[in-house]
Design a protein around this motif. Structure first.
Motif, PDB file in Angstrom:
ATOM      1  N   SER A  99       0.815  -1.215   0.000  1.00  0.00           N
ATOM      2  CA  SER A  99       0.000   0.000   0.000  1.00  0.00           C
ATOM      3  C   SER A  99       0.850   1.267   0.000  1.00  0.00           C
ATOM      4  O   SER A  99       0.355   2.337   0.232  1.00  0.00           O
ATOM      5  N   SER A 100       2.137   1.130  -0.244  1.00  0.00           N
ATOM      6  CA  SER A 100       3.007   2.295  -0.194  1.00  0.00           C
ATOM      7  C   SER A 100       2.720   3.238  -1.360  1.00  0.00           C
ATOM      8  O   SER A 100       2.264   2.844  -2.413  1.00  0.00           O
ATOM      9  N   LEU A 101       3.013   4.495  -1.131  1.00  0.00           N
ATOM     10  CA  LEU A 101       2.781   5.533  -2.127  1.00  0.00           C
ATOM     11  C   LEU A 101       3.952   5.614  -3.084  1.00  0.00           C
ATOM     12  O   LEU A 101       5.096   5.360  -2.702  1.00  0.00           O
TER      13      LEU A 101
ATOM     14  N   SER B 150       6.700   7.638  -5.526  1.00  0.00           N
ATOM     15  CA  SER B 150       7.478   8.854  -5.291  1.00  0.00           C
ATOM     16  C   SER B 150       6.762  10.075  -5.875  1.00  0.00           C
ATOM     17  O   SER B 150       6.869  11.171  -5.330  1.00  0.00           O
ATOM     18  N   ILE B 151       6.006   9.890  -6.931  1.00  0.00           N
ATOM     19  CA  ILE B 151       5.236  10.995  -7.516  1.00  0.00           C
ATOM     20  C   ILE B 151       4.166  11.460  -6.521  1.00  0.00           C
ATOM     21  O   ILE B 151       3.987  12.654  -6.292  1.00  0.00           O
ATOM     22  N   ASP B 152       3.458  10.482  -5.900  1.00  0.00           N
ATOM     23  CA  ASP B 152       2.448  10.826  -4.909  1.00  0.00           C
ATOM     24  C   ASP B 152       3.074  11.545  -3.724  1.00  0.00           C
ATOM     25  O   ASP B 152       2.541  12.537  -3.229  1.00  0.00           O
ATOM     26  N   LEU B 153       4.209  11.018  -3.252  1.00  0.00           N
ATOM     27  CA  LEU B 153       4.885  11.630  -2.108  1.00  0.00           C
ATOM     28  C   LEU B 153       5.356  13.042  -2.438  1.00  0.00           C
ATOM     29  O   LEU B 153       5.270  13.943  -1.599  1.00  0.00           O
ATOM     30  N   HIS B 154       5.843  13.248  -3.661  1.00  0.00           N
ATOM     31  CA  HIS B 154       6.284  14.579  -4.082  1.00  0.00           C
ATOM     32  C   HIS B 154       5.097  15.547  -4.083  1.00  0.00           C
ATOM     33  O   HIS B 154       5.190  16.670  -3.593  1.00  0.00           O
TER      34      HIS B 154
ATOM     35  N   ASN C 100      13.895  15.024   0.852  1.00  0.00           N
ATOM     36  CA  ASN C 100      14.602  13.766   1.124  1.00  0.00           C
ATOM     37  C   ASN C 100      14.345  13.287   2.551  1.00  0.00           C
ATOM     38  O   ASN C 100      14.148  12.089   2.782  1.00  0.00           O
ATOM     39  N   GLU C 101      14.326  14.196   3.508  1.00  0.00           N
ATOM     40  CA  GLU C 101      14.026  13.823   4.893  1.00  0.00           C
ATOM     41  C   GLU C 101      12.577  13.361   5.027  1.00  0.00           C
ATOM     42  O   GLU C 101      12.269  12.434   5.788  1.00  0.00           O
ATOM     43  N   PHE C 102      11.676  13.991   4.263  1.00  0.00           N
ATOM     44  CA  PHE C 102      10.279  13.581   4.243  1.00  0.00           C
ATOM     45  C   PHE C 102      10.151  12.146   3.731  1.00  0.00           C
ATOM     46  O   PHE C 102       9.412  11.342   4.289  1.00  0.00           O
ATOM     47  N   LEU C 103      10.927  11.810   2.676  1.00  0.00           N
ATOM     48  CA  LEU C 103      10.928  10.436   2.144  1.00  0.00           C
ATOM     49  C   LEU C 103      11.430   9.447   3.190  1.00  0.00           C
ATOM     50  O   LEU C 103      10.852   8.371   3.370  1.00  0.00           O
TER      51      LEU C 103
ATOM     52  N   GLU D  56       9.318   6.402   4.742  1.00  0.00           N
ATOM     53  CA  GLU D  56       9.822   5.029   4.724  1.00  0.00           C
ATOM     54  C   GLU D  56       9.873   4.444   6.131  1.00  0.00           C
ATOM     55  O   GLU D  56       9.536   3.285   6.335  1.00  0.00           O
ATOM     56  N   SER D  57      10.280   5.249   7.097  1.00  0.00           N
ATOM     57  CA  SER D  57      10.415   4.739   8.470  1.00  0.00           C
ATOM     58  C   SER D  57       9.066   4.374   9.077  1.00  0.00           C
ATOM     59  O   SER D  57       8.986   3.438   9.862  1.00  0.00           O
TER      60      SER D  57
END
Length: 162
Positions: A4-6, A8-12, A59-62, A66-67
């Motif tokens: 169910s992970s998002l 990278s486009i969604d996260l951006h 990058n910290e948000f990513l 992930e964590s």
């Protein structure tokens, strides 16, 4: 990472929606605002100890995403299976809570209007270019009744991102 992970486009896209002042950083307050809307409760102090900063660049948000989305692994196969079963139970509970957020009238179904309303409140729906929520529902509406029941919603959330 779970299914169910998002992307990278969604996260951006989410990062830029959260970065309201456009400085390339998301504050803990902005991050907490999003977490609260998806049912995750942290105090700002707890969040700062998790993040290690008062702001996050992309990058910290990513790394933070992930964590919090990485599956825990047990030390043995038995422990791994127990953890996986517990996570699946938690996922179903979390999905049930999320379903209730989208099911605004509590009738057990998510309509196009309900989906659009909640996505708009989360800042994830653009009136002019957001697309058609009917087509979003149609992809996962296995019985073709025009609405999503819990099982259809669960499939949507586990197999994709909105």
């Amino acid at each position: 990472m779970s299914s169910s992970s998002l992307s990278s486009i969604d996260l951006h896209r989410i990062f830029h929606k959260l970065d309201r002042n456009g400085d390339g950083l998301v504050s803990l307050g902005e991050l907490n605002w999003l977490l609260e809307r998806v049912g995750v409760q942290y105090s700002l102090d707890e969040l700062e100890s998790l993040v290690g900063n008062t702001t996050l660049d992309f990058n910290e948000f990513l790394v933070f995403y992930e964590s919090i989305s990485t599956e825990k692994k047990g030390e043995s196969e038995v422990e791994e299976e127990e953890v996986k079963e517990e996570e699946e139970e938690e996922d179903v509970g979390d999905l049930a809570k999320a379903f209730r957020v989208f099911d605004l009238n509590g009738d057990g179904f998510i309509t196009c209007d309900e989906l659009q309303s909640v996505l708009s409140r989360l800042g994830m729906w653009e009136e002019n270019g957001g697309g058609d929520c009917r087509s979003m529902i149609k992809v996962y509406d296995t019985n073709s009744d025009g609405v999503l029941d819990f099982e259809e919603f669960k499939n949507m959330m586990l197999l994709s991102t909105i």
